[in-house]
Scaffold this active site. Structure first.
Site, PDB file in Angstrom:
ATOM      1  CG  HIS A  47      26.360 -18.364 -28.670  1.00 17.72           C
ATOM      2  ND1 HIS A  47      26.576 -18.699 -29.981  1.00 17.72           N
ATOM      3  CD2 HIS A  47      25.168 -18.947 -28.337  1.00 17.72           C
ATOM      4  CE1 HIS A  47      25.592 -19.454 -30.431  1.00 17.72           C
ATOM      5  NE2 HIS A  47      24.703 -19.615 -29.459  1.00 17.72           N
ATOM      6  CG  HIS A  95      27.601 -21.276 -25.891  1.00 23.11           C
ATOM      7  ND1 HIS A  95      28.209 -21.138 -27.114  1.00 23.11           N
ATOM      8  CD2 HIS A  95      26.350 -21.744 -26.134  1.00 23.11           C
ATOM      9  CE1 HIS A  95      27.357 -21.485 -28.069  1.00 23.11           C
ATOM     10  NE2 HIS A  95      26.221 -21.860 -27.496  1.00 23.11           N
ATOM     11  CG  ASP A 103      34.023   9.408 -25.372  1.00 28.26           C
ATOM     12  OD1 ASP A 103      32.902   9.309 -25.906  1.00 28.26           O
ATOM     13  OD2 ASP A 103      35.087   9.215 -25.986  1.00 28.26           O
ATOM     14  CB  CYS A 154      33.864   5.827 -26.647  1.00 28.02           C
ATOM     15  SG  CYS A 154      34.484   4.333 -27.427  1.00 28.02           S
ATOM     16  CB  THR A 177      35.059   3.774 -32.727  1.00 30.23           C
ATOM     17  OG1 THR A 177      35.964   3.654 -31.610  1.00 30.23           O
ATOM     18  CG2 THR A 177      35.512   4.904 -33.652  1.00 30.23           C
TER      19      THR A 177
END
Ligand code: RB5
Length: 144
Positions: free
Chosen positions: A98, A133, A8, A65, A67
């Site tokens: 992992h 995993h 964004d 974005c 955050t």
């Protein structure tokens, strides 16, 4: 590899840097936008990029974005996508080794360029280790 990128407005500058680094490593880049710092809504660009990975049109995606949280939520709603929001190189490396993450999410407003380059490099170079995993990822997919 063919890598989808999307951001964004808050991730635009970092997306351009990430694209250049992907080109430097001879990866193919599919850019889902946005292409300026004009405000836009991250689901509009993040979802199509994540779907490109789920459908096999792209190997990986890098979503950005402000955050990283919004893009993570959007991407992880797409079946077959395992998106990892990474703020450090070690998280990035282990999200591949992992967790077999196929989408890397970055925080454009929180992560500096040197850190972002380290995150990208370690993410691209790490390989899924399988074994225990893979069993754990199976439990994510199957719910048990
Ligand atoms: C945009 O202001 C901001 O909300 C967005 O970039 C992102 O951080 C959302 O999670």
């Amino acid at each position: 590899m063919r890598v989808a990128v999307a951001c964004d407005h808050a991730g635009y500058e970092l997306k351009e840097l990430i694209k250049q680094r992907l080109y430097d490593y001879d990866h193919e880049v599919v850019d889902f936008g946005t292409n300026s710092t004009a405000p836009c809504d991250y689901p509009d660009v993040g979802r199509p990029a994540a779907e490109a990975v789920a459908r096999g049109n792209c190997d990986y995606a890098v979503l950005i974005c402000g955050t990283g949280v919004g893009m993570s939520i959007v991407a992880n709603k797409v079946p077959g996508v395992y998106a990892a929001l990474c703020t450090s190189g070690v998280q990035a490396e282990y999200s591949r080794r992992h967790n077999n993450a196929n989408v890397l999410v970055l925080a454009g407003r929180l992560t500096g360029t040197v850190e972002a380059e380290d995150i990208l490099d370690r993410w691209l170079n790490a390989k899924f280790e399988g074994g225990r995993h893979a069993r754990r990822i199976g439990k994510i997919v199957n719910g048990r």
